[in-house]
Design an enzyme around this catalytic site. Structure first.
Site, PDB file in Angstrom:
ATOM      1  CB  SER A  46      -8.873  11.802 -49.185  1.00  0.00           C
ATOM      2  OG  SER A  46      -9.866  10.969 -49.759  1.00  0.00           O
ATOM      3  CE  LYS A  72     -10.852  16.714 -47.771  1.00  0.00           C
ATOM      4  NZ  LYS A  72     -11.841  15.705 -47.333  1.00  0.00           N
ATOM      5  CD  GLN A 115      -4.636  -3.466  -9.302  1.00  0.00           C
ATOM      6  OE1 GLN A 115      -3.879  -3.877  -8.441  1.00  0.00           O
ATOM      7  NE2 GLN A 115      -5.386  -4.289 -10.027  1.00  0.00           N
ATOM      8  CD  GLU A 149      -9.630  16.275 -38.808  1.00  0.00           C
ATOM      9  OE1 GLU A 149      -8.796  16.191 -39.731  1.00  0.00           O
ATOM     10  OE2 GLU A 149     -10.754  15.769 -38.860  1.00  0.00           O
ATOM     11  CB  THR A 201     -16.130  38.120 -30.833  1.00  0.00           C
ATOM     12  OG1 THR A 201     -16.910  39.029 -31.615  1.00  0.00           O
ATOM     13  CG2 THR A 201     -14.902  38.854 -30.305  1.00  0.00           C
ATOM     14  CG  HIS A 202     -20.230  36.185 -31.148  1.00  0.00           C
ATOM     15  ND1 HIS A 202     -21.066  35.773 -30.128  1.00  0.00           N
ATOM     16  CD2 HIS A 202     -19.767  37.405 -30.771  1.00  0.00           C
ATOM     17  CE1 HIS A 202     -21.129  36.713 -29.195  1.00  0.00           C
ATOM     18  NE2 HIS A 202     -20.327  37.706 -29.554  1.00  0.00           N
ATOM     19  CG  ASN A 243      -1.926  -1.165   1.129  1.00  0.00           C
ATOM     20  OD1 ASN A 243      -2.015  -1.841   0.102  1.00  0.00           O
ATOM     21  ND2 ASN A 243      -2.638  -1.415   2.202  1.00  0.00           N
TER      22      ASN A 243
HETATM   23  N1  ARG Z   1      -1.333  -3.382  -7.468  1.00  0.00           N
HETATM   24  C1  ARG Z   1      -1.830  -2.693  -6.332  1.00  0.00           C
HETATM   25  C2  ARG Z   1      -2.290  -1.285  -6.717  1.00  0.00           C
HETATM   26  O1  ARG Z   1      -1.949  -0.846  -7.749  1.00  0.00           O
HETATM   27  C3  ARG Z   1      -0.778  -2.589  -5.273  1.00  0.00           C
HETATM   28  C4  ARG Z   1      -1.303  -2.442  -3.905  1.00  0.00           C
HETATM   29  C5  ARG Z   1      -1.957  -3.727  -3.479  1.00  0.00           C
HETATM   30  N2  ARG Z   1      -2.306  -3.701  -2.127  1.00  0.00           N
HETATM   31  C6  ARG Z   1      -3.134  -4.587  -1.596  1.00  0.00           C
HETATM   32  N3  ARG Z   1      -3.413  -4.468  -0.355  1.00  0.00           N
HETATM   33  N4  ARG Z   1      -3.684  -5.546  -2.314  1.00  0.00           N
HETATM   34  O2  ARG Z   1      -3.009  -0.637  -6.010  1.00  0.00           O
END
Ligand code: ARG
Length: 459
Positions: free
Chosen positions: A274, A280, A319, A287, A152-153, A107
């Site tokens: 084209s 063209k 994720q 675009e 403008t416009h 995490n």
């Molecule tokens: N691949 C996960 C993500 O991108 C990593 C973190 C995963 N953590 C967990 N507690 N499963 O968020």
């Protein structure tokens, strides 16, 4: 990597929905750098031995070169970049690899990696935007006196210069760069060491790993550290506004290069043909820039919706932050490069632009201003008189500067011969010398000021 509690592996669909390696592999450099910083810190704090830290660093360096040489095999079954790297590390150095994940979690790891990636990306975008500003200012300097219709416009309003028009985008890009810089300031804090959500019981030094990764400081709250994605949202907001700016210029290029206006030509480099219509010359690149704004704004919207209502701390929903952001910021980088190329290559048809600038009674305001200045008529009344003169010119089908003096005098007898001096488009733009106005000398000064500034930034 987490199988202790499980009797069997995940089902195939589970693996497919769960795996993020197809996109988070782009975080490999950041992931390895963060792991090295973490291992160094663990060793310095006596949490792992110096010998293990050395083995870990060496193994991570090997993995980095394997990935860069295209020799690394990424495995879906290992879910994400973090576990792919760690698993390979275990193959390379054995037991010591298992000590790397002390006092951290995926995490804080993913939050760290993604912040580092975002910081690198913001830096690259800033450099690209500066390059684009340079292309705009150089073109503006070359066309400080090239007159074109100001609209403008989408209706002919008053003559402006092409240089002035381009410099407007230099200002927009400056604000875009400011927004990215602002986002960067806030994103540059380290989540590393927040661990899963609550911090850790090991005596880690978060300042040390933060510093090693060039973060300004560690994030102060571990729950916030693992659950915040503001940095991605802010960067995508800045990117969305920038892409909106680019889409406006892209649309203008489409208009300017259309045979309907024929104001400019785009080089072969940025034009396509084209398959059926041999004549063209399609402005496909413009675009596509116009369209890519949709992706960028879409990615911002998608992530806002992912984050909305998520309870603290980490949830797997998060994720979903990477794929869209990577796609969007890649699209923006490509759009900036394409726009810089197109602007440098744009060839204005000066004669046609000048003619168009004078059409639609574009110097009517100049006539009204003349009445105010020369005859001391209040502007509201001058506006009315001018309107009647324009109507007369329209009736006889001539341009303002072709309307005989006698015809003008039928409406306002005090008008003198010198009125003609303000009715040409060149005189018109030259007279608009108020600060920020379109006068060629203003444009030249602004373009030079920016070119100097951009040059100084480089050193
Ligand atoms: N691949 C996960 C993500 O991108 C990593 C973190 C995963 N953590 C967990 N507690 N499963 O968020």
């Amino acid at each position: 990597m987490w199988g202790g509690r499980f009797a069997s592996g995940p089902g195939a669909i589970m693996e497919e929905i769960n795996a993020s390696i197809d996109f988070d592999r782009h975080l490999y450099r950041q992931d390895i750098a963060a792991s090295k910083a973490h291992a160094d810190m663990l060793a310095k704090q006596g949490i792992i031995t110096a010998d293990d830290a050395k083995k870990i660093a060496h193994g991570l360096d090997t993995i980095l070169s394997e990935i860069e040489a295209g020799k690394f095999s990424f495995k879906r079954a290992l879910e994400d970049i973090h576990m792919n790297v760690e698993s390979r590390l275990s193959e390379l150095i054995g037991e010591a690899s298992g000590r790397l994940h002390t006092a951290r979690s995926r995490n804080d790891q993913v939050a760290t990696d993604f912040r580092l990636w975002m910081r690198d990306t913001v830096d690259a975008l800033d450099a690209a935007l500066a390059g684009f500003q340079r292309a705009l200012a150089e073109k503006a300097l070359a066309h400080a006196g090239t007159v074109m219709p100001g609209l403008t416009h989408l209706q002919t309003a008053q003559p402006v210069t092409f240089g002035h028009h381009l410099m407007a985008y230099v200002e927009m890009m400056a604000r875009d760069r400011g927004r990215f810089a602002d986002a960067r300031r806030r994103l540059n804090e380290s989540p590393l060491g927040a661990a899963a959500l609550a911090g850790t019981s090991f005596p880690i030094d978060r300042e040390m790993s933060a510093k090693a990764l060039r973060f300004d400081r560690p994030m102060a709250n571990s729950l916030d550290a693992v659950s915040d994605r503001d940095f991605a949202l802010e960067t995508l907001s800045a990117a969305s506004i920038a892409s909106v700016h680019l889409s406006r210029l892209a649309e203008e290029i489409v208009i300017w290069t259309s045979p309907l206006t024929g104001l400019m030509k785009l080089s072969d480099k940025f034009t396509t043909g084209s398959s059926i219509m041999p004549q063209k010359r399609n402005p496909d690149a413009a675009e596509l820039v116009r369209a890519k704004a949709g992706r960028v704004i879409g990615a911002l919207n998608a992530l806002l919706i992912v984050m909305k209502g998520l309870p603290l701390a980490y949830a797997k929903d998060m994720q979903e932050d990477k794929e869209g952001a990577m796609d969007a910021l890649g699209a923006l980088a490509l759009s900036i490069a394409a726009m810089a190329g197109m602007v440098a290559d744009l060839e204005p048809d000066a004669a046609r632009m000048k003619k168009a600038a004078g059409e639609g009674y574009a110097t009517a305001t100049d006539l009204a201003d003349w009445l105010v200045r020369s005859l001391n008529i209040p502007f509201r009344e001058a506006h009315h008189i001018t309107g009647r003169i324009v109507a007369k010119a329209a009736e006889t089908g001539v341009a303002l500067h072709r309307l005989p003096l006698s015809a003008m005098r039928e409406i306002e007898p005090r008008i003198g011969e010198d009125v003609f001096s303000v009715l040409s488009v060149d005189r018109s733009v030259k007279s608009r010398a108020s600060f920020g106005g379109t006068a060629p000398k203003n444009v030249r000064a602004q373009a030079k000021k920016w070119l100097r500034k951009l040059e100084k930034e480089k050193s």
